[in-house]
Scaffold this active site. Sequence first.
Site, mmCIF file in Angstrom:
data_model
loop_
_atom_site.group_PDB
_atom_site.id
_atom_site.type_symbol
_atom_site.label_atom_id
_atom_site.label_comp_id
_atom_site.label_asym_id
_atom_site.label_seq_id
_atom_site.Cartn_x
_atom_site.Cartn_y
_atom_site.Cartn_z
ATOM 1 N N ASP A 93 38.415 48.279 -9.356
ATOM 2 C CA ASP A 93 37.770 47.202 -10.242
ATOM 3 C C ASP A 93 37.858 47.491 -11.604
ATOM 4 O OD1 ASP A 93 36.448 45.293 -11.017
ATOM 5 O OD2 ASP A 93 34.705 45.231 -9.834
ATOM 6 N N ASP B 80 34.806 36.434 -10.846
ATOM 7 C CA ASP B 80 33.958 36.417 -9.562
ATOM 8 C C ASP B 80 33.823 34.966 -8.976
ATOM 9 O OD1 ASP B 80 34.141 38.961 -9.905
ATOM 10 O OD2 ASP B 80 31.798 39.458 -9.942
HETATM 11 C C1 GLA Z 1 33.079 42.969 -10.176
HETATM 12 C C2 GLA Z 1 33.870 42.311 -8.956
HETATM 13 C C3 GLA Z 1 33.048 42.111 -7.920
HETATM 14 C C4 GLA Z 1 32.254 43.023 -7.243
HETATM 15 C C5 GLA Z 1 31.219 43.720 -8.538
HETATM 16 C C6 GLA Z 1 30.631 44.895 -8.313
HETATM 17 O O1 GLA Z 1 31.968 42.023 -10.544
HETATM 18 O O2 GLA Z 1 34.667 41.296 -9.502
HETATM 19 O O3 GLA Z 1 33.869 41.685 -6.683
HETATM 20 O O4 GLA Z 1 33.161 44.051 -6.883
HETATM 21 O O5 GLA Z 1 32.299 43.936 -9.754
HETATM 22 O O6 GLA Z 1 29.837 45.565 -9.179
#
Ligand code: GLA
Length: 674
Positions: free
Chosen positions: A408, A472
């Site tokens: 990520d 997200d």
């Molecule tokens: C980002 C990702 C999410 C999750 C969060 C965790 O927002 O897109 O899917 O993994 O981080 O902190």
Amino acid sequence: MNTSRLDASHVSVVVTLLSLFASLAIGQDTTWLSAMDLTKMRQGWGTPRSNLSVTQHPLSCNGITFANGVGTHARSFVWVDLGGKGEKFTAAFGVDDGAPGPGSIVAKIWGDGAELYRSPVLSRGRMPVDIDIDIRGVQKLVLSVSDGGDGSNSDHADWCNARFLTRGKRPQTIDPVEDDPGLLTPIPPLAPGLNAPPVFGCRPGHPFLFRIPCTGERPVTFSAEGLPASLACNPSTGVISGRAPGTGTYAITLHALNRHGSQSRRMVIESGSVLALTPPMGWNHWYTHYGRITDSLVRDAADFMISSGMADAGYQYVNIDDCWMNSPKNGDSMRVGPLRDGAGNILPNRHFPDMPALTAYIHDRGLKAGIYTSPGELTCAGFAGAYRHEAQDARRFAGWGFDFLKYDWCSYSRVAGADPGRSALMTPYETMGDLLQQQDRDILYNLCQYGMGNVWEWGERVGAQSWRTAGDLGVELDRFFEVALRNAEHRAWSKPGSWNDPDYIQIGYIGDARNAGLPAPCSMTRNEQYAFMSLWCLMASPLFFSGDMGHLDPFTLNVLCNPEVIAVNQDALGQCAAVIQCTDETFVMVKDMADGSKALGLFNRGEFPADVAAPWTVLGLAGKYAVRDLWRQRNIGPAAGEYRVRVPRHGVALVRLTAEQSNPPTPKKGALQK
Ligand code: GLA
């Protein structure tokens, strides 16, 4: 000072007061939309605001400010119960001057399913339109804002001075009214039902683990005919394990037998370089446990995956997301500690006392384990990332026994700079991709960088099997139709081993990042949840449920575990469905299947049931096709010329069309021949 603005807003106040006095004089009640319960209003972005725009500024359209009204954002709708006591609805409607771009919106108003009003397409800087409609006799009214047909960017919409004149009963906002579809997926029969994917990829010589997904009463006796010598099938658990065979294609036949009957099914093991020949399926902790995840919650999830029947439908991965490491600063002292040991090895926090024991627990059940980190110094939630320790961390994850890594971006912007070009975007992902391939186990690689630099165009090149195509979904859940339509635009990059990832399945009970963690039912209606799952299956998206494994009620399992629906997702061709017809309210998606049939999703985003048709001319079909309703697992007879169906509000009809004998289609290139 802008005098024309002042004049216009004064005029609007005077008009409002005059109409109030007039209605008082003739016994009508005036109810302002701004004074009604706006928690019932749903919208694509932000929160509806009383007497303010969606960005919390005074309502203002084309320079005219309005003291009263509701600021919202397309696509938005609210249902109002008038009980037949309405007289008039009046408002001025337009794009708020605070919208960052021009925007384009359309207001639509329905009374008991009939369209009462439709505005022209409006954009920022246009005069708001005056709405004055007769609502006599209407029981249920819907105010909606759609996106003008070009997506909802900058669609800040204002219902200014919006009010209802009624007599004898005050209007109330209510939850949308729709038919309850009930539980569509039939209960699986007691006899064995094998749900293995048609094809499974592995890399030669690596540890191999595959639990045969199979419904039916236990005990079931399993066997796998034609297994290469390096693999063995446990007859009572149906777990195939050992070492992946040398490069090659191994056609095996799975058998399952219990006291009610038996079933056999072919599966191809492809030992080579490509993993995830069908979209990976599993669970990820994020949208339920956020920063509260612990070893025992992960173990529970693995147990629930088996006991609920999810594993029997094909779910396999149990994935930990962020917050398993230490953080320099966190409200939970058990998550604060040294980030690495003296040798630079990453340290799990005290909620994860023994990572190898945790993965062993998951593997003992025939399931697989996933982990998460960031190429940055810190993850999105502020925990230790892999920056400058990439090789060490990749080795550690493999050594601990993980089978999946989500990588990520998070704080990596601090390394890459504000506006990195494509090669800077690719660099950290290439590095980790190479490292994962050097490990002695198969580790699926999921890129999470929200779609930057058209990741779908290069995700495969850096060794990934899937990549998030957008931000997200957690914050965009109310517009999952739109998210899906955008994700499907990248369909050209969907193929076995390469999957566009529109984020997790957030149905059933999901958690809240902010509260103590008590999961609550998600905001989607039942029809929406069926539509959501259908979209993810038609798009060949990775199927990761991220709701609460401890709250798998019958409805949630009904949506998650329909083998005929999942078969659309797991099809060997790996095609993402194409959107073949899209209006403001309805759209149709079609996906070619390996056996020459077509999976067809007919969706209705509108507020009322609608007829949706898929004509053969558009589908490129001719002749007669057998139609099978996949949710109900029921044949609904042959169709010729078109398939037409009534689709519920925010719902779906998901069918599979198979050519009748008289007009066999040509199987698509690349299809696995049975
Ligand atoms: C980002 C990702 C999410 C999750 C969060 C965790 O927002 O897109 O899917 O993994 O981080 O902190």
